[in-house]
Design an enzyme around this catalytic site. Structure first.
Site, PDB file in Angstrom:
ATOM      1  N   ASP A  35      24.305  11.073  34.458  1.00 51.26           N
ATOM      2  CA  ASP A  35      24.224  11.395  33.028  1.00 51.26           C
ATOM      3  C   ASP A  35      25.575  11.269  32.311  1.00 51.26           C
ATOM      4  OD1 ASP A  35      21.608  12.233  33.731  1.00 51.26           O
ATOM      5  OD2 ASP A  35      22.311  14.264  34.135  1.00 51.26           O
ATOM      6  N   GLU A 209      13.947  11.379  27.071  1.00 53.24           N
ATOM      7  CA  GLU A 209      14.972  12.416  27.143  1.00 53.24           C
ATOM      8  C   GLU A 209      16.325  11.779  26.883  1.00 53.24           C
ATOM      9  OE1 GLU A 209      14.716  14.207  31.047  1.00 53.24           O
ATOM     10  OE2 GLU A 209      14.898  12.313  32.079  1.00 53.24           O
TER      11      GLU A 209
END
Ligand code: FUB
Length: 447
Positions: A35, A209
């Protein structure tokens, strides 16, 4: 004796990676990272990733994401990366459940002389010890020390925070919870200034997301991972307003070929080039909750659309000829050349390149000789039978730099030869197997 030599060489190679990592993909090779939120602060790129670890009995949920803290990494050239160490831990955030191991995707932004780091985790006393809210920690420097706020941001439930500050100074917080959300932030960057709003008009089926918003030439690009089919691919939508409505505009990166279920992106411009930061499961191909961050160049078409990014192992940045060149992070190769782990039980040790056919080749681009007068080439190798390996310029028939004999033997050894010629500037190298088979190369190095 041969064994002692092997372990000594391996130990020396591992020491070279401590604290300081070299480029190529994945960017960080001594721990798992995911991420990546990349930011340009001053003349360096800082990357704030999640820090995947393996759950152990009583620590985290087996088979699931497990994260207890954050590290930050930085680089001035996208080639040499410094690990600034741990900056926030689940045990030092006043409001966080200290044993939830759920410090998921963060982001960081600079405003009014301070660095604001946004991170999701599970709050103390939350139902079933699950659920996410988002908090902020502040620092005077991009690498900390970060001081977490006493309470999370009120009115926010979800993961994957991302902050964008528009040209007029208005800051926006984006996050995910089934849908993608946005709200304005107050001037203090610690409280919402508007009600959370769902970002509509995106593909309505499949999980979305990891929102990450940036602006270029008046277009607001909302990028996000989306499960359009089986696993996440990176998509984007555009608008003329940071709060939307956004219109789906295309795919930035296809689903991972290795099957990594998640992906998660950030996009920055650094020294006139745009880059996509993302992740894959390079160092843990059997368990895709232990991921590794990557970076590749990103380009726009004249109409402002994003050209699809094809993931590479070579990544970005220029490699110094004076350093060990990990040719398994190639820029091109013929299909017979294979890449595999040096030791499948110790994946952080990295990869090797195997050549089985005379004439097979691998290319490694952008090596900087920087006018240095190198005299010799070293190759860390082993070979099933005596072999000759050539290093050439540009292509498999290009100018010969060195022709090196690798003696037969299964132990790793350094084969050394004098250079036949030497480039003075940045060059692409091609390593060719001239004769032999079953030849494994770990790295090459100019001396
Ligand atoms: O790292 C945990 C979660 O996986 C992130 O929050 C999502 O974006 C996905 O990458």
């Amino acid at each position: 004796m041969k064994n002692i030599k092997f372990w000594l060489l391996l130990f020396i190679s591992m020491l070279a990676f401590a604290g300081q990592s070299v480029a190529q993909n994945p960017l960080i090779r001594d721990q798992f990272t995911a991420d990546p939120s990349a930011r340009v602060f001053g003349d360096r790129v800082y990357v704030y990733p999640s820090h995947d670890i393996k759950a152990t009995p009583g620590h985290g949920r087996p088979g699931w994401f497990c994260m207890e803290d954050y590290h930050v990494f930085s680089s001035a050239n996208l080639t040499d990366w410094t690990d600034h160490g741990m900056i926030i831990s689940q045990t030092t955030v006043p409001w966080a459940e200290p044993t939830s191991y759920s410090m998921w995707a963060p982001d960081c932004i600079f405003r009014h002389g301070k660095y604001y780091m946004y991170f999701p985790t599970t709050a103390k006393g939350s139902e079933n010890g699950r659920g996410f809210t988002i908090g902020v920690a502040m620092a005077d420097k991009p690498y900390g020390p970060f001081t977490p706020q006493q309470e999370p941001i009120k009115g926010v439930h979800g993961i994957d925070p991302n902050v964008f500050i528009d040209k007029d100074g208005q800051a926006y917080l984006y996050w995910a919870q089934g849908n993608l959300y946005v709200a304005k932030l107050k001037e203090d960057m610690l409280e919402l200034a508007s009600e959370p709003q769902i970002l509509t008009e995106l593909p309505d089926k499949g999980l979305k997301e990891g929102p990450y918003l940036f602006e270029r030439k008046g277009i607001y690009y909302l990028t996000y991972p989306h499960v359009a089919n089986k696993t996440e691919r990176l998509e984007y939508a555009i608008s003329n307003n940071p709060m939307g409505p956004f219109k789906f505009a295309g795919v930035i990166m296809d689903e991972s070929a290795s099957g990594c279920w998640t992906n998660h992106q950030s996009i920055i411009q650094f020294k006139n080039q745009w880059y996509l930061f993302y992740h894959n499961d390079d160092l843990s191909p059997q368990f895709d909750k232990n991921r590794s961050i990557r970076c590749d160049s990103l380009f726009f078409s004249a109409d402002g659309s994003i050209k699809k990014v094809i993931p590479t192992l070579r990544g970005v940045g220029i490699t110094k000829a004076s350093e060990k060149i990990q040719i398994d992070r190639y820029s091109d190769k013929d299909s017979t050349v294979k890449i595999s782990f040096l030791d499948t039980a110790k994946k952080f040790n990295g990869w090797k390149t195997t050549f089985n056919h005379a004439g097979s080749w691998i290319r490694y681009n952008s090596v900087d000789f920087n006018g240095k007068k190198f005299k010799e080439l070293q190759i860390m190798a082993n070979a099933g039978s005596r072999a000759t390996v050539e290093v050439r310029l540009g292509n498999a028939n290009g100018r010969l730099l060195a022709s090196t004999v690798i003696p037969e033997g299964s132990d790793w050894q350094i084969a050394q030869t004098r250079l036949a010629s030497l480039p003075s500037k940045i060059a692409d190298l091609v390593i060719v197997l001239k004769s032999g088979s079953g030849v494994n190369l770990d790295w090459i190095n100019f001396k």
